[in-house]
Design an enzyme around this catalytic site. Structure first.
Site, PDB file in Angstrom:
ATOM      1  N   ARG A 157       0.915 -13.458   8.742  1.00 53.88           N
ATOM      2  CA  ARG A 157      -0.025 -12.314   9.222  1.00 53.88           C
ATOM      3  C   ARG A 157      -0.913 -11.920   8.020  1.00 53.88           C
ATOM      4  NH1 ARG A 157       2.732  -6.014  10.676  1.00 53.88           N
ATOM      5  NH2 ARG A 157       0.746  -5.165  11.661  1.00 53.88           N
ATOM      6  N   PHE A 187      12.063 -15.402  16.261  1.00 52.83           N
ATOM      7  CA  PHE A 187      12.113 -16.044  16.840  1.00 52.83           C
ATOM      8  C   PHE A 187      11.883 -17.330  17.851  1.00 52.83           C
ATOM      9  CE2 PHE A 187      10.208 -11.729  17.880  1.00 52.83           C
ATOM     10  CZ  PHE A 187      10.917 -10.950  17.993  1.00 52.83           C
ATOM     11  N   GLU A 242      12.691 -16.456  24.761  1.00 51.14           N
ATOM     12  CA  GLU A 242      11.683 -17.348  23.355  1.00 51.14           C
ATOM     13  C   GLU A 242      12.293 -18.767  23.584  1.00 51.14           C
ATOM     14  OE1 GLU A 242      10.314 -13.748  21.648  1.00 51.14           O
ATOM     15  OE2 GLU A 242      12.398 -14.411  22.657  1.00 51.14           O
ATOM     16  N   ASP A 296       6.738  -3.969  10.140  1.00 51.21           N
ATOM     17  CA  ASP A 296       7.419  -4.428  11.080  1.00 51.21           C
ATOM     18  C   ASP A 296       9.049  -4.253  10.215  1.00 51.21           C
ATOM     19  OD1 ASP A 296       5.500  -4.639  13.303  1.00 51.21           O
ATOM     20  OD2 ASP A 296       5.021  -6.916  13.747  1.00 51.21           O
TER      21      ASP A 296
END
Length: 312
Positions: A167, A83, A58, A117
């Site tokens: 998301r 990230f 990244e 996650d």
């Protein structure tokens, strides 16, 4: 009654990139081995020659984006918020922010609604990080309609922009035919006189639902959608605060350094007002289903209703 349409703003991001790609040949999209998750794969399928997969690197991606911007291109560098804002912070600050380059950062999977996650990927600090970079525009859209408009506005704006997407599929609350987006201008979604609820991102819909519940108890809440956290619509915040005398901020982000802090900065200087900040407290969040996590951290309509009522 028809079911409310729900779309994840990361989907909005991918779809709008394709639309813009057809209109502007200078638009390029970069990703860091997450095209399927960030939905830039939608762009990749249509414009494979204008999509660059930088691999799991990244920081390097941000440097490449900066270089492309110096050559007259308009790069959209895409990755998870953790990230894009976290791992690559130094490159965003020094390679993009410092020279004020025309790079757009598409940060998906922000906040606790990333779900299973867990804490390592649930970025609740990105708005705070990006706010501190001089000249960086920070946008956090509340639904599909607003997200699409925000991506277009980011392309038109000359300078660095941080776009925050989620998301989780969330309700579409804006009318595509009448909605108008302007960087730095908030929107009054519901007028009220008893309390100002200032929200951003997916918390806008939850705040509207909370306002409906409060109305049933005789509490008239004003709901303001702040899609652009930086630059903040100070005039709107001040006008609402002066009208109601009490302010509640709601965000899927840490209460440190995000929307609540931005609002408090303005009010403490120009119109001292009592403020309640609703968001993630000074803690790491846990893994679990997105909807359950929103409730656990007090970002659902019912919990917002209860906290606002107690605050009043």
């Amino acid at each position: 009654m028809s079911e409310i349409k729900k779309i994840a703003t990361r989907e909005s991001y991918g779809n709008t990139l394709v639309e813009l790609g057809k209109e502007h040949e200078d638009l390029l999209v970069l990703d860091a081995d997450l095209a399927g998750a960030t939905k830039t794969n939608i762009f990749q399928k249509v414009f494979p020659e204008r999509h660059i997969d930088c691999g799991i690197a990244e920081a390097n991606m941000m440097g490449i984006a900066a270089g492309l911007a110096t050559c007259g291109k308009v790069p959209f560098a895409s990755s998870f918020a953790m990230f894009a804002a976290g791992r690559a912070y130094e490159q965003v600050r020094n390679s993009i922010g410092y020279p004020h380059l025309n790079v757009k950062i598409g940060a998906t999977h922000a906040g606790v609604s990333v779900g299973e996650d867990g804490a390592t990927h649930q970025c609740n600090e990105d708005i705070a990080l990006m706010r501190t970079i001089p000249g960086m525009v920070v946008i956090n859209p509340c639904d599909d309609v607003e997200a699409r408009a925000a991506v277009r506005a980011a392309y038109e704006y000359v300078g660095p922009v941080y776009l925050r997407f989620g998301r989780l599929a969330i309700p579409v609350i804006n009318d595509a035919d009448t909605y108008r987006f302007e960087i730095g201008k908030g929107i009054t979604m519901r007028s009220g006189t008893d309390v100002s609820i200032i929200a951003t991102g997916l918390c806008v819909n939850e705040s509207l639902e909370a306002a409906k519940l409060l109305a049933e108890e005789g509490i008239d809440a004003e709901v303001i959608n702040i899609h652009t956290i930086k630059p903040l619509d100070e005039a709107l915040v001040l006008a609402s605060a002066k009208k109601t005398g009490k302010v509640v901020t709601v965000e899927e982000h840490s209460v440190i350094g995000g929307l609540g802090s931005a609002v408090c900065d303005v009010l403490s200087e120009k119109a001292p007002t009592r403020v309640l900040k609703i968001g993630v407290q000074d803690e790491y969040t846990v893994s679990g289903p997105a909807v359950q996590l929103l409730k656990k951290y007090g970002l659902d309509a019912e919990t917002i209703r209860g906290r606002v009522k107690a605050f009043l």
